[in-house]
Scaffold this active site. Structure first.
Site, short mmCIF file in Angstrom:
data_model
loop_
_atom_site.label_atom_id
_atom_site.label_comp_id
_atom_site.label_asym_id
_atom_site.label_seq_id
_atom_site.Cartn_x
_atom_site.Cartn_y
_atom_site.Cartn_z
N LEU A 77 -4.28 -7.20 9.98
CA LEU A 77 -3.34 -6.12 9.65
C LEU A 77 -3.88 -5.17 8.59
CD1 LEU A 77 0.05 -8.07 9.55
CD2 LEU A 77 -0.88 -6.70 11.43
N GLY A 80 -7.78 -5.15 1.27
CA GLY A 80 -7.71 -4.51 -0.03
C GLY A 80 -8.74 -5.13 -0.95
N THR A 84 -7.57 -10.00 2.34
CA THR A 84 -7.40 -9.49 3.69
C THR A 84 -6.05 -10.00 4.20
OG1 THR A 84 -8.65 -11.38 4.58
CG2 THR A 84 -9.85 -9.30 4.28
N VAL A 85 -5.43 -9.24 5.12
CA VAL A 85 -4.07 -9.54 5.55
C VAL A 85 -4.06 -9.67 7.07
CG1 VAL A 85 -1.67 -8.79 5.51
CG2 VAL A 85 -3.18 -8.24 3.59
N LYS A 100 -1.80 -13.61 3.83
CA LYS A 100 -2.71 -12.94 2.91
C LYS A 100 -3.74 -13.95 2.42
CE LYS A 100 -1.15 -10.09 -0.29
NZ LYS A 100 -0.55 -9.59 -1.57
N ASP A 204 5.20 -1.95 -10.29
CA ASP A 204 4.30 -1.30 -9.31
C ASP A 204 5.10 -0.70 -8.16
OD1 ASP A 204 1.91 -0.46 -8.23
OD2 ASP A 204 1.39 -2.40 -7.35
#
Length: 426
Positions: A77, A80, A84-85, A100, A204
């Site tokens: 998906l 970052g 990874t996702v 994740k 955030d």
């Protein structure tokens, strides 16, 4: 089920690789090992393009891999700097979850700590905003070739509001339609009220961390079937495959606030650098103590970004984030800060004198919220600007709480139609 479990990973070939010796349920699927586009090894893709990327930091996940004899990876998906996702299917409950896989861990992921804390806050269990915050459902450790990695499981959600805007038709691109903006901000405030009541500051808040819920889970099963019939392109390296990410299909569920990794426990005064650069509240820029009202400031930034299609503050000089530029822009929109506010930090005197007069090296821009806002008729603009002015206060204690903002006229009565929508309808 324990929230944190250690589990040793056995590095097997991709076709047979699992993370347990326990038998896998019969619903496990074998994903194609051919029929996909192969990307040249010399071309950098996905996480490899990140400036900080080091392959040894990332666990080499394979599509079809099963973790804990339970979670089978279906497709990638995203990625970052910290993970990874992946979309995975829970073989025990036959439901889809988001996995994740974090970079090599020096400590337990902070989001696990925050999630456990929220689960134990009985006073907030019945809060209507509780379902508007995504927490960790399950987590475990895996041991890869170069170290240990935290793995976190979440409810699967749709696109972020950032991606949603970019996927809208040309006439609406870069600007969220009125009804979606009102619903999104209202539910975001409900989520924040839940967090603040539980004693958590998110720190955030942005459109990147506001994701659409999924009403129809069949879109996830279609993603799995598409991976079976049309496997995603990938780069095949000796020690790993780098997969291209699949785009999450559009969905129309209620928004959910995500990513608690930067959250802080305790709504009393705290200190330290937080928030994305151009979203930072003035007390953060000036190195003052802060509390949950930084999240309220971020709601204003998010609402402006989503509706106006541009950021409220540029805050850069020569391409770099500049505190001085940021504060000068704030003065242009908010007016000069109160002197008693400035006395809360020695850093204030770099930019202001003791009466709150600007003494920076750059001039104050000649702008107002009214001159910047360009999508609404005057009467509707009044409601929107009034909403923002409640939020954009130098003193955090003068900003409303999330619960108070939910009843603002901007959200209750609506903000009318935009000039663009009326012109298109004509």
């Amino acid at each position: 089920m324990p929230i944190f479990n250690n589990h040793t990973h056995i590095h097997n070939p991709p076709s047979a690789r699992t993370v347990s010796s326990i038998s896998i349920p019969s619903t496990r699927r074998e994903f194609p090992q051919s029929g996909f586009k192969t990307i040249p090894p010399t071309k950098r893709i996905e996480e490899e393009r990140l400036p900080s990327y080091r392959p040894e930091d990332y666990y080499p996940v394979y599509i079809g891999e099963v973790f804990r004899s339970r979670y089978q990876v279906v497709c990638k998906l995203g990625y970052g700097t910290s993970s990874t996702v992946w979309l995975c299917r829970d073989l025990w409950n036959n439901q889809y979850l988001t996995l994740k896989v974090c970079v090599r861990a020096g400590r337990k992921n902070h989001e696990i700590t925050i999630s456990n804390y929220l689960k134990n806050q009985n006073r907030a269990l019945n809060h209507p905003g509780r379902k508007r915050v995504r927490i960790v459902i399950d987590c475990f450790d895996i041991h890869g070739p170069h170290g240990t990695h935290n793995c976190l499981l979440y409810e699967t959600l749709g696109q972020s509001y950032t991606d949603l805007i970019s996927s809208l038709p040309d006439g609406d691109r870069n600007s969220l339609p009125k009804d979606l903006l009102q619903r999104g901000i209202t539910l975001l405030l409900m989520a924040l009220d839940y967090l603040h009541e539980a004693g958590v500051v998110h720190t955030d808040v942005s459109s990147n961390n506001l994701l659409q819920g999924i009403e129809d889970p069949s879109i996830l099963s279609r993603m799995e079937e598409d991976e079976m019939k049309h496997p995603t392109a990938r780069k095949i390296l000796p020690d790993r495959h780098i997969y291209c990410s699949r785009q999450m299909p559009p969905s129309a569920g209620f928004p959910v606030l995500c990513d608690l990794d930067q959250a802080r426990i305790g709504c009393e005064k705290q200190h330290g650098d937080i928030m994305p650069g151009i979203y930072r509240a003035p007390e953060v820029i000036l190195d003052m103590e802060w509390n949950e009202k930084v999240d309220i400031w971020a709601v204003g930034m998010t609402a402006w970004d989503l509706f106006e299609g541009s950021q409220m503050f540029f805050a850069r000089r020569n391409g770099l984030l500049s505190n001085e530029e940021h504060l000068a822009e704030m003065v242009s929109l908010l007016g000069p800060p109160p002197a008693d506010f400035l006395r809360r930090s020695e850093r204030s005197w770099r930019y202001f004198d003791d009466r709150g007069t600007w003494k920076g090296t750059i001039p104050i821009p000649n702008e107002t919220l009214q001159s910047r806002e360009h999508k609404l008729y005057p009467n509707d603009q009044h409601h929107f600007i009034s909403f923002l002015r409640k939020i954009l206060r130098w003193k955090p204690e003068e900003r409303p709480s999330a619960a108070e903002l939910v009843t603002d006229d901007f959200l209750l009565a609506g903000i009318g139609e935009t000039r663009e929508s009326i012109m298109r309808r004509k």
